[in-house]
Enzyme design. Structure first.
Site, PDB file in Angstrom:
ATOM      1  CE  LYS A  18      -4.040   1.785   2.201  1.00  0.00           C
ATOM      2  NZ  LYS A  18      -4.801   1.477   3.843  1.00  0.00           N
ATOM      3  CG  ASP A 112     -13.737   4.323   8.132  1.00  0.00           C
ATOM      4  OD1 ASP A 112     -15.001   4.512   8.393  1.00  0.00           O
ATOM      5  OD2 ASP A 112     -13.129   4.436   7.626  1.00  0.00           O
TER       6      ASP A 112
END
Length: 299
Positions: A18, A112
């Site tokens: 990532k 989240d």
């Protein structure tokens, strides 16, 4: 903000890499959240949390090397099927809570959780093993005796995905704790069972207002087949006041296991038997009436 690539290591092992895009790497908040994701995930020892193997910076772009997941995210599954069965929904929630038990024990609040951050993949012979990803919004509590939580946020800023956000997050409270994650688990379970989140609206602000001002609807409004015990579990998870929710992921996990697949099946079978008895009684009553009518005609 970031892109994920599949990469091959020197010995042929496959990884996910990532990378924070260059334009975002200059943003202190974005870069801080990226670093937080690396630290949070690597601090949690759980098979239900994606493993971060390495982190660093290359050509001024921060990167993370993570285990490669080949499953599908829960959001995609729900978009394709709208809702899941009772057993499958409980399985997903149990896996999420097992991961949260470890995360909260390490002092990490995800903040989240949403279907897109729950990956279902084959693991150890289990076809839908749960992996929680994306800890970029997480909050790390300091050890006891410290003065403040370590959070990469500013006071009064609302963070998280509104559809699964707890009331205290919607109010931008500064003392968000693990019970916000448990609210999100309840919201995800609600959607798994009904095909829709508990709170909806045409705008971001409408959703936040409803989360803060309204009680969550009864899950049986859209899924009447949900057993009473599971409906009560969902209602407690989605309580507006966090003191009325489960106090910990561990206790919530124990509750969902107590409901259990067998318990849910027993209640469903009991309901079917009750409905069958009603139908049989109605048929008997109808036949009895027919017999009486035939005898009367014969006389």
């Amino acid at each position: 903000m970031g892109a994920v690539y599949e990469a091959e290591g020197p010995e042929g092992a496959r990884f996910a890499v990532k990378i924070l895009e260059r334009e975002w790497a200059k943003d202190e908040v974005a870069a801080g959240r990226f670093a937080r994701e690396a630290g949070a995930a690597s601090d949690v020892a759980s098979e239900h949390i994606v493993r971060v193997l390495e982190g660093g910076t290359e050509d001024r772009c921060p990167y993370l090397v993570m285990e490669l997941l080949r499953g599908e995210d829960l959001g995609k599954r729900l978009r394709g099927r709208r809702h899941l069965g009772l057993d499958e929904s409980l399985h997903v929630v149990e896996g999420m809570l097992e991961g949260l038990v470890a995360a909260h024990a390490a002092g990490i609040v995800h903040r989240d959780l949403k279907p897109d951050n729950v990956i279902l993949e084959e693991h150890g012979g289990e076809p839908d093993f749960v992996k929680i990803v994306d800890f970029g919004m997480s909050k790390l509590d300091r050890p006891a005796g410290s003065t403040a939580p370590l959070a990469l946020t500013r006071k009064g800023v609302v963070l998280g995905t509104p559809l699964y956000m707890s009331p205290e997050q919607a109010r931008a409270s500064s003392d968000v704790d693990g019970r916000s994650d448990l609210f999100a688990v309840g919201a995800i379970l609600f959607e798994c069972l009904t095909g829709r989140p508990p709170f909806t609206g045409e705008t971001y602000e409408q959703i936040l207002l409803r989360i803060c001002m309204e009680d969550a609807p009864d899950v049986r409004r859209w899924a009447p087949e949900v057993p009473d015990a599971l409906a009560a579990f969902v209602a407690r998870a989605l309580a507006r006041e966090r003191e009325d929710r489960f106090p910990s992921a561990d206790e919530m996990l124990g509750a969902v296991r107590a409901i259990g697949r067998v318990g849910v099946g027993d209640e469903r079978r009991a309901r079917r038997r009750a409905r069958t008895r009603v139908v049989v009684a109605a048929v008997i009553a109808m036949l009895a009436g027919a017999v009486v009518t035939l005898i009367a005609v014969a006389l």
